[in-house]
Motif scaffolding. Structure first.
Motif, PDB file in Angstrom:
ATOM      1  N   SER A  56      -1.920  -3.580  -1.973  1.00  0.00           N
ATOM      2  CA  SER A  56      -1.370  -2.258  -2.273  1.00  0.00           C
ATOM      3  C   SER A  56      -1.326  -1.388  -1.021  1.00  0.00           C
ATOM      4  O   SER A  56      -0.406  -0.586  -0.837  1.00  0.00           O
ATOM      5  CB  SER A  56      -2.197  -1.580  -3.371  1.00  0.00           C
ATOM      6  OG  SER A  56      -3.555  -1.453  -2.974  1.00  0.00           O
ATOM      7  N   ARG A  57      -2.310  -1.532  -0.129  1.00  0.00           N
ATOM      8  CA  ARG A  57      -2.325  -0.757   1.120  1.00  0.00           C
ATOM      9  C   ARG A  57      -1.174  -1.180   2.024  1.00  0.00           C
ATOM     10  O   ARG A  57      -0.521  -0.333   2.655  1.00  0.00           O
ATOM     11  CB  ARG A  57      -3.660  -0.941   1.850  1.00  0.00           C
ATOM     12  CG  ARG A  57      -4.836  -0.227   1.190  1.00  0.00           C
ATOM     13  CD  ARG A  57      -6.129  -0.635   1.883  1.00  0.00           C
ATOM     14  NE  ARG A  57      -6.108  -0.333   3.297  1.00  0.00           N
ATOM     15  CZ  ARG A  57      -6.641   0.756   3.845  1.00  0.00           C
ATOM     16  NH1 ARG A  57      -7.235   1.658   3.065  1.00  0.00           N
ATOM     17  NH2 ARG A  57      -6.608   0.960   5.143  1.00  0.00           N
ATOM     18  N   GLN A  58      -0.910  -2.480   2.103  1.00  0.00           N
ATOM     19  CA  GLN A  58       0.190  -2.955   2.939  1.00  0.00           C
ATOM     20  C   GLN A  58       1.540  -2.507   2.382  1.00  0.00           C
ATOM     21  O   GLN A  58       2.417  -2.074   3.135  1.00  0.00           O
ATOM     22  CB  GLN A  58       0.131  -4.484   3.035  1.00  0.00           C
ATOM     23  CG  GLN A  58      -1.048  -4.990   3.842  1.00  0.00           C
ATOM     24  CD  GLN A  58      -1.220  -6.497   3.744  1.00  0.00           C
ATOM     25  OE1 GLN A  58      -0.870  -7.115   2.725  1.00  0.00           O
ATOM     26  NE2 GLN A  58      -1.765  -7.106   4.790  1.00  0.00           N
TER      27      GLN A  58
ATOM     28  N   GLY B 135      -0.734   1.321  10.754  1.00  0.00           N
ATOM     29  CA  GLY B 135      -2.137   0.937  10.838  1.00  0.00           C
ATOM     30  C   GLY B 135      -2.520  -0.293  10.035  1.00  0.00           C
ATOM     31  O   GLY B 135      -3.655  -0.772  10.136  1.00  0.00           O
ATOM     32  N   GLU B 136      -1.593  -0.835   9.232  1.00  0.00           N
ATOM     33  CA  GLU B 136      -1.887  -2.019   8.437  1.00  0.00           C
ATOM     34  C   GLU B 136      -1.361  -3.269   9.139  1.00  0.00           C
ATOM     35  O   GLU B 136      -0.221  -3.297   9.602  1.00  0.00           O
ATOM     36  CB  GLU B 136      -1.254  -1.907   7.044  1.00  0.00           C
ATOM     37  CG  GLU B 136      -1.892  -0.868   6.149  1.00  0.00           C
ATOM     38  CD  GLU B 136      -3.323  -1.216   5.793  1.00  0.00           C
ATOM     39  OE1 GLU B 136      -3.618  -2.409   5.571  1.00  0.00           O
ATOM     40  OE2 GLU B 136      -4.156  -0.294   5.755  1.00  0.00           O
ATOM     41  N   ARG B 137      -2.188  -4.295   9.209  1.00  0.00           N
ATOM     42  CA  ARG B 137      -1.782  -5.560   9.824  1.00  0.00           C
ATOM     43  C   ARG B 137      -1.212  -6.468   8.738  1.00  0.00           C
ATOM     44  O   ARG B 137      -1.900  -6.818   7.778  1.00  0.00           O
ATOM     45  CB  ARG B 137      -2.977  -6.223  10.509  1.00  0.00           C
ATOM     46  CG  ARG B 137      -2.617  -7.457  11.326  1.00  0.00           C
ATOM     47  CD  ARG B 137      -3.753  -7.818  12.260  1.00  0.00           C
ATOM     48  NE  ARG B 137      -3.458  -8.978  13.073  1.00  0.00           N
ATOM     49  CZ  ARG B 137      -3.986  -9.194  14.266  1.00  0.00           C
ATOM     50  NH1 ARG B 137      -4.842  -8.307  14.779  1.00  0.00           N
ATOM     51  NH2 ARG B 137      -3.690 -10.267  14.953  1.00  0.00           N
TER      52      ARG B 137
ATOM     53  N   THR C 155       7.173  -0.139  13.725  1.00  0.00           N
ATOM     54  CA  THR C 155       6.644  -1.490  13.542  1.00  0.00           C
ATOM     55  C   THR C 155       6.316  -2.114  14.899  1.00  0.00           C
ATOM     56  O   THR C 155       7.178  -2.180  15.774  1.00  0.00           O
ATOM     57  CB  THR C 155       7.666  -2.377  12.807  1.00  0.00           C
ATOM     58  OG1 THR C 155       8.026  -1.774  11.570  1.00  0.00           O
ATOM     59  CG2 THR C 155       7.093  -3.768  12.556  1.00  0.00           C
ATOM     60  N   GLU C 156       5.094  -2.572  15.056  1.00  0.00           N
ATOM     61  CA  GLU C 156       4.696  -3.295  16.266  1.00  0.00           C
ATOM     62  C   GLU C 156       4.485  -4.762  15.927  1.00  0.00           C
ATOM     63  O   GLU C 156       4.126  -5.118  14.801  1.00  0.00           O
ATOM     64  CB  GLU C 156       3.412  -2.705  16.846  1.00  0.00           C
ATOM     65  CG  GLU C 156       3.565  -1.283  17.350  1.00  0.00           C
ATOM     66  CD  GLU C 156       4.575  -1.169  18.476  1.00  0.00           C
ATOM     67  OE1 GLU C 156       4.667  -2.120  19.294  1.00  0.00           O
ATOM     68  OE2 GLU C 156       5.287  -0.159  18.529  1.00  0.00           O
TER      69      GLU C 156
END
Length: 439
Positions: free
Chosen positions: A6-8, A85-87, A26-27
């Motif tokens: 859900s965080r992603q 901040g999410e991988r 996006t990185e």
């Protein structure tokens, strides 16, 4: 996107609210054998990209401005995306080829099926495989288990049409896995493929399966430029009915079953008939055969191909999507919607752009008339509303119905939707680092 947390998902939704800035939000991270090589990617388009997906394996190719050690061959290679901040994992495979010249390395990494053309089913006659009236996905599951490297095998059970391979048609221990998978696919219409994260999957060929809701909407003029959507029919002809037949021992032809094709609003010659031969033996009945073929012809499937201004993070082959085409014509816009599933996701990871293919059925076509607003009279009406001043500086006048002035910030505000209705495409050019207006 079904496997994301859900965080992603929340991070992707937040970053994609403005599609023009999604790429810059996006990185990408490249690691090989556990080491970060992101800073060594050659600074050019195509330096890291997923190849066009023509087979089950997902293949990544890249160019590094450093010498990779030979020990990196067959080691893990992965690509991750950092979004708000999410991988988020994007690719997980192993290095299958590398070549170095000076301080430069070209490499390929791939998911497990890349090795299937050289992987035999077994080591001896005890490993032979034969099937009698079996579910085709049972055979695919067993064949996938013979290939090393999969993180998981997630093949949903599809029982029909039944699959038989016995006697001279059985799979021998010295047959290669890739060849055997092709036999099952050809007999069943089921497609075997790897996910970018090295999971074996399979699906029935067709458009979106069941009532799956689209995971993403791609819209012409927003996610890609106007006139970049390619649409081609997958059917060679239009038919009003399907008839199954077989040839008897005396050479006469027997009619077995027929089914009408639901063509919807399409005009079709009422006598146009598609004939299909039905052989005796195990398998689907003639009645089921003509029903399936009639349904396939009635779907009126289209092949779709389009670029994308960003990497579609979290989407892979098989994902249900909605593709919305917008064709501008005098007086307004024709909007066509295609309920589709992705058949290829080949992003240029370095350039942060996507290239996608899909199979879809047109579900909507409407005409939207332009809504023109009368220009307000202004003292500077003698000056063109869009152009450059005497110093060569670009300007947009608030006499344009899609440009307004915000007295709080002292800046102009652009309504992109109104601009599109007036025939202008307003977007942010990352290379030029400024807003562009195209007609």
């Amino acid at each position: 996107m079904k496997d994301l947390t859900s965080r992603q998902l929340a991070a992707i939704r937040e970053a994609s609210r403005n599609r023009l800035s999604y790429a810059s939000a996006t990185e990408r991270l490249l690691t090989i054998a556990g080491k970060d090589y992101s800073g060594f990617l050659k600074a050019e388009s195509g330096a890291l990209r997923i190849r066009d997906q023509e087979g089950p394996a997902v293949v990544l190719e890249g160019t590094l401005q450093t010498r990779l050690p030979l020990s990196a061959d067959q080691e893990e290679c992965r690509v991750d995306y950092l979004v708000k901040g999410e991988r988020i994992p994007g690719f997980l495979g192993k290095v299958v080829s590398l070549s170095t010249r000076g301080y430069r390395t070209n490499f390929l990494a791939a998911t497990p099926f890349y090795d299937a053309p050289t992987t035999p089913i077994g080591e001896g006659p005890d490993d032979d495989l034969d099937y009698l009236n079996a579910a085709p996905t049972d055979a695919l599951y067993e064949l996938a288990s013979r290939v090393a490297g999969y993180r998981a095998v997630e093949i949903p059970r599809i029982a029909l049409p039944r699959f038989t391979a016995q006697g001279g048609d059985a799979f021998r221990w010295n047959d290669y896995v890739s060849e055997s998978v092709e036999v099952v696919e050809g007999a069943s219409g089921i497609v075997f493929e790897d996910t970018p994260l090295s999971v074996a999957t399979a699906r029935a060929e067709g458009t979106v399966l069941g009532d799956a809701e689209p995971e993403w909407t791609f819209e012409e003029g927003i996610d890609f430029d106007f006139e970049e959507l390619e649409v081609s029919s997958r059917q060679e002809g239009r038919y009003a009915r399907v008839v199954a037949w077989r040839e008897l021992a005396d050479g006469t032809v027997q009619r077995l079953a027929s089914a009408e094709v639901d063509n919807g609003p399409r005009k079709v010659d009422r006598d146009a008939t598609s004939f299909v031969e039905h052989a005796d033996g195990p398998g689907e009945s003639a009645h089921q055969l003509v029903r399936d073929r009639a349904h396939e012809l009635g779907q009126n499937e289209f092949g779709l191909a389009f670029p994308c201004r960003y990497i579609p993070v979290g989407l892979a082959r098989g994902a249900p999507v909605l593709v919305r085409g917008r064709e501008r014509i005098p007086g307004g816009t024709i909007v066509r919607e295609y309920r589709s599933r992705l058949t290829g996701v080949s992003p240029d990871i370095w350039a942060k752009k996507g290239q996608l293919t899909a199979v879809g059925t047109q579900t909507r076509e409407v005409f939207e008339a332009s809504k023109r607003e009368a220009a307000r009279p202004r003292a500077d009406a003698v000056r063109p509303p869009l152009g450059r001043d005497w110093l060569g500086r670009p300007y947009l006048s608030t006499s344009l119905p899609w440009v307004s002035y915000d007295p709080v910030t002292g800046r102009g505000v652009i309504d992109r939707e109104k601009a599109k209705e007036e025939g202008f495409d307003v977007y942010y050019d990352e290379e030029e680092e400024r807003i562009m207006v195209a007609r």
